[in-house]
Design a protein around this motif. Structure first.
Motif, PDB file in Angstrom:
ATOM      1  N   ARG A   1       0.829  -1.209   0.000  1.00  0.00           N
ATOM      2  CA  ARG A   1       0.000   0.000   0.000  1.00  0.00           C
ATOM      3  C   ARG A   1       0.860   1.254   0.000  1.00  0.00           C
ATOM      4  O   ARG A   1       0.557   2.229  -0.699  1.00  0.00           O
ATOM      5  N   LEU A   2       1.943   1.248   0.756  1.00  0.00           N
ATOM      6  CA  LEU A   2       2.852   2.396   0.768  1.00  0.00           C
ATOM      7  C   LEU A   2       3.455   2.620  -0.615  1.00  0.00           C
ATOM      8  O   LEU A   2       3.504   3.748  -1.119  1.00  0.00           O
ATOM      9  N   HIS A   3       3.896   1.546  -1.239  1.00  0.00           N
ATOM     10  CA  HIS A   3       4.549   1.665  -2.550  1.00  0.00           C
ATOM     11  C   HIS A   3       3.567   2.079  -3.638  1.00  0.00           C
ATOM     12  O   HIS A   3       3.939   2.803  -4.573  1.00  0.00           O
ATOM     13  N   LEU A   4       2.320   1.630  -3.555  1.00  0.00           N
ATOM     14  CA  LEU A   4       1.322   2.040  -4.538  1.00  0.00           C
ATOM     15  C   LEU A   4       1.077   3.547  -4.497  1.00  0.00           C
ATOM     16  O   LEU A   4       0.742   4.161  -5.514  1.00  0.00           O
ATOM     17  N   THR A   5       1.243   4.154  -3.319  1.00  0.00           N
ATOM     18  CA  THR A   5       1.037   5.606  -3.184  1.00  0.00           C
ATOM     19  C   THR A   5       2.310   6.398  -3.445  1.00  0.00           C
ATOM     20  O   THR A   5       2.285   7.624  -3.401  1.00  0.00           O
ATOM     21  N   GLY A   6       3.432   5.703  -3.688  1.00  0.00           N
ATOM     22  CA  GLY A   6       4.689   6.399  -3.957  1.00  0.00           C
ATOM     23  C   GLY A   6       5.515   6.685  -2.725  1.00  0.00           C
ATOM     24  O   GLY A   6       6.420   7.528  -2.759  1.00  0.00           O
ATOM     25  N   PHE A   7       5.253   5.992  -1.621  1.00  0.00           N
ATOM     26  CA  PHE A   7       5.996   6.228  -0.382  1.00  0.00           C
ATOM     27  C   PHE A   7       7.089   5.185  -0.234  1.00  0.00           C
ATOM     28  O   PHE A   7       6.818   3.984  -0.168  1.00  0.00           O
ATOM     29  N   ALA A   8       8.347   5.646  -0.187  1.00  0.00           N
ATOM     30  CA  ALA A   8       9.483   4.776   0.084  1.00  0.00           C
ATOM     31  C   ALA A   8       9.773   4.855   1.580  1.00  0.00           C
ATOM     32  O   ALA A   8      10.114   5.916   2.089  1.00  0.00           O
ATOM     33  N   TRP A   9       9.626   3.743   2.298  1.00  0.00           N
ATOM     34  CA  TRP A   9       9.720   3.751   3.753  1.00  0.00           C
ATOM     35  C   TRP A   9      11.149   4.006   4.212  1.00  0.00           C
ATOM     36  O   TRP A   9      11.409   4.805   5.095  1.00  0.00           O
ATOM     37  N   GLY A  10      12.085   3.286   3.648  1.00  0.00           N
ATOM     38  CA  GLY A  10      13.482   3.489   4.016  1.00  0.00           C
ATOM     39  C   GLY A  10      13.908   2.772   5.284  1.00  0.00           C
ATOM     40  O   GLY A  10      15.094   2.734   5.594  1.00  0.00           O
ATOM     41  N   ASP A  11      12.988   2.190   6.032  1.00  0.00           N
ATOM     42  CA  ASP A  11      13.348   1.458   7.247  1.00  0.00           C
ATOM     43  C   ASP A  11      12.211   0.540   7.665  1.00  0.00           C
ATOM     44  O   ASP A  11      11.770   0.568   8.815  1.00  0.00           O
ATOM     45  N   CYS A  12      11.743  -0.287   6.746  1.00  0.00           N
ATOM     46  CA  CYS A  12      10.654  -1.220   7.056  1.00  0.00           C
ATOM     47  C   CYS A  12      11.176  -2.308   7.997  1.00  0.00           C
ATOM     48  O   CYS A  12      12.176  -2.961   7.706  1.00  0.00           O
ATOM     49  N   SER A  13      10.512  -2.482   9.118  1.00  0.00           N
ATOM     50  CA  SER A  13      10.914  -3.482  10.096  1.00  0.00           C
ATOM     51  C   SER A  13       9.741  -3.779  11.008  1.00  0.00           C
ATOM     52  O   SER A  13       8.743  -3.058  11.028  1.00  0.00           O
ATOM     53  N   LEU A  14       9.874  -4.842  11.792  1.00  0.00           N
ATOM     54  CA  LEU A  14       8.858  -5.137  12.792  1.00  0.00           C
ATOM     55  C   LEU A  14       8.838  -4.070  13.878  1.00  0.00           C
ATOM     56  O   LEU A  14       7.787  -3.721  14.414  1.00  0.00           O
ATOM     57  N   SER A  15      10.018  -3.522  14.196  1.00  0.00           N
ATOM     58  CA  SER A  15      10.120  -2.507  15.247  1.00  0.00           C
ATOM     59  C   SER A  15       9.398  -1.223  14.881  1.00  0.00           C
ATOM     60  O   SER A  15       8.931  -0.494  15.765  1.00  0.00           O
ATOM     61  N   ASN A  16       9.307  -0.921  13.602  1.00  0.00           N
ATOM     62  CA  ASN A  16       8.672   0.317  13.152  1.00  0.00           C
ATOM     63  C   ASN A  16       7.216   0.112  12.756  1.00  0.00           C
ATOM     64  O   ASN A  16       6.648   0.912  12.022  1.00  0.00           O
ATOM     65  N   THR A  17       6.633  -0.978  13.249  1.00  0.00           N
ATOM     66  CA  THR A  17       5.258  -1.334  12.897  1.00  0.00           C
ATOM     67  C   THR A  17       4.475  -1.665  14.161  1.00  0.00           C
ATOM     68  O   THR A  17       5.023  -2.244  15.101  1.00  0.00           O
ATOM     69  N   LEU A  18       3.215  -1.283  14.190  1.00  0.00           N
ATOM     70  CA  LEU A  18       2.292  -1.732  15.225  1.00  0.00           C
ATOM     71  C   LEU A  18       1.263  -2.653  14.584  1.00  0.00           C
ATOM     72  O   LEU A  18       0.896  -2.466  13.426  1.00  0.00           O
ATOM     73  N   PHE A  19       0.792  -3.624  15.351  1.00  0.00           N
ATOM     74  CA  PHE A  19      -0.155  -4.606  14.833  1.00  0.00           C
ATOM     75  C   PHE A  19      -1.435  -4.573  15.657  1.00  0.00           C
ATOM     76  O   PHE A  19      -1.404  -4.492  16.886  1.00  0.00           O
ATOM     77  N   ARG A  20      -2.568  -4.645  14.942  1.00  0.00           N
ATOM     78  CA  ARG A  20      -3.875  -4.737  15.593  1.00  0.00           C
ATOM     79  C   ARG A  20      -4.566  -6.017  15.142  1.00  0.00           C
ATOM     80  O   ARG A  20      -4.430  -6.426  13.980  1.00  0.00           O
ATOM     81  N   ARG A  21      -5.321  -6.630  16.040  1.00  0.00           N
ATOM     82  CA  ARG A  21      -6.096  -7.818  15.665  1.00  0.00           C
ATOM     83  C   ARG A  21      -7.137  -7.438  14.625  1.00  0.00           C
ATOM     84  O   ARG A  21      -7.760  -6.388  14.710  1.00  0.00           O
ATOM     85  N   ASP A  22      -7.313  -8.329  13.655  1.00  0.00           N
ATOM     86  CA  ASP A  22      -8.246  -8.041  12.569  1.00  0.00           C
ATOM     87  C   ASP A  22      -8.949  -9.326  12.147  1.00  0.00           C
ATOM     88  O   ASP A  22      -8.630  -9.920  11.125  1.00  0.00           O
TER      89      ASP A  22
END
Length: 406
Positions: A141-162
């Motif tokens: 989704r980030l890449h489809l909008t043109g956003f380059a994260w530069g530091d994708c990791s588990l530490s930089n992510t939060l997770f919610r139950r879905d």
């Protein structure tokens, strides 16, 4: 330099002024803090209370703080799952007049978990696969909008139950860049960073004894690449169909809908000899089921929750013979009033933990299915709710209390 608060909402500065900005964040008194689990960060991060809201406060230099604040606002406008930016506080100084680092303030994402708190009890491989799925969807989704994260990791992510899966949210946009479109090289760079970071984080967990013995950190690092490429290919590939077989295009769009994406713009071209038609989805937006549920009921949920609630709503509608001619929106609001809200309200607030209403309803539907399978007949929602409250929630709450970090 005087204290300055740049905020997205005019109400926030008054609430934020009450916080001890003259004290380094690391030394904030416990009275101001909220004891929530935190992930690993290169900066000092604390959770605090501002009025009725819980906020995340991160100390960092002024330029990156302002830059990340604007990037998070951009992601919010684009509808990307990320933490909400609230304010940047600059011009801080201590009691002796010495300058303190500015802070970036974001809203705490209710019901979310950093990955390390999820490993307080050994996580099963099946759950790990669901985490990789969620992170792959976020990166696509980030890449489809043109956003380059530069530091994708588990530490930089939060997770919610879905609804049996997870939804991933970006937390740290400090290294991000927003472009009109990303090149293949930019996407590959982000993906390679994700692979290396995830493998490193899992190796760290393995060394601490918090990783399931069957989980290979290197293989799971590779898995994010495979899942990303599969989803990206499905969302962007060019399809060539025989002329006149327009239902093939409809079938392709339906398959994208099943993945949770809408085709907002497409390109269809007929070949020069008229034998074939080329179909390319040019703009793909995530949240197909979310938007459908929101339109029908006004409920704002995660994507998988929306898919599950829509399924239950459709089953309920099929039983409403006396209202067969009513518009779907009218029936949907009856379902919310007569089924969804009463069912959720039957669950005591003190037993819900971090689950939101949609997740509670999903859990109740799952429990109803389980009890019905065991009884070999539909036991009904009321019976499922009572059994869930009496036998499931107390155990779940006890487990949460014994595994949640102080």
């Amino acid at each position: 330099m005087a204290l300055q608060i740049s905020a997205t909402n005019p109400e926030h500065p008054a609430l934020l002024l009450a916080l001890p900005w003259q004290t380094p964040l690391e030394e904030w008194p416990e009275d101001y803090l909220v004891p929530l689990p935190r992930g690993i960060s290169r900066h000092v991060v604390r959770y605090a209370r501002a009025g009725d809201e819980v906020i995340a406060v991160k100390e960092l230099a002024e330029r990156p703080a302002l830059r990340e604040y604007e990037l998070l606002r951009d992601l919010d406008r684009l509808g990307i799952p990320a933490v909400d930016p609230l304010a940047v506080v600059t011009g801080r100084s201590d009691a002796a007049g010495e300058p303190l680092e500015p802070v970036l303030i974001t809203r705490h994402l209710g019901g979310s978990m950093p990955y390390r708190s999820m490993f307080e009890t050994t996580m099963r491989p099946a759950t790990m696969h669901r985490l990789m799925d969620a992170l792959a969807v976020l990166l696509v989704r980030l890449h489809l909008t043109g956003f380059a994260w530069g530091d994708c990791s588990l530490s930089n992510t939060l997770f919610r139950r879905d609804a049996g899966a997870y939804a991933a949210y970006l937390v740290d946009a400090e290294t991000g860049e927003l472009h009109p479109r990303l090149s293949d090289g930019q996407r590959d760079y982000d993906l390679d960073l994700a692979r290396v970071n995830i493998s490193g984080e899992l190796l760290d967990l393995e060394a601490s004894g918090a990783l399931h013995p069957s989980v290979d950190p290197i293989e799971f690092g590779q898995e994010i690449c495979a899942r990303y490429h599969g989803l990206w290919r499905e969302l962007t590939r060019t399809s060539v169909y025989p002329a006149g077989k327009y239902h093939y295009i409809e079938r392709r769009i339906r398959r994208l809908n099943d993945l949770g994406f809408d085709v907002a713009e497409m390109q269809i071209e007929r070949s020069s000899n008229g034998d074939t038609v080329t179909f390319v989805p040019k703009v793909v937006d995530a949240g197909h089921h979310q938007r459908q549920l929101l339109r029908l009921t006004g409920l704002d949920t995660e994507e998988n929750q929306a898919r599950r609630l829509l399924s239950d709503l459709e089953s309920w509608m099929a039983t409403q013979e006396d209202f067969a001619d009513a518009r779907p929106e009218v029936l949907a609001h009856r379902w919310v009033r007569q089924v969804f809200r009463p069912t959720v309200r039957a669950v005591p607030v003190e037993l819900r933990g971090a689950m939101d209403q949609a997740e509670i309803y999903h859990q109740l539907l799952e429990h109803r299915w389980y009890l019905s399978e065991r009884a070999q007949h539909d036991i009904g929602l009321d019976t499922a709710v009572k059994d869930y409250i009496d036998n499931i929630l107390p155990r779940a709450r006890q487990t949460m209390e014994t595994t949640t970090p102080e």
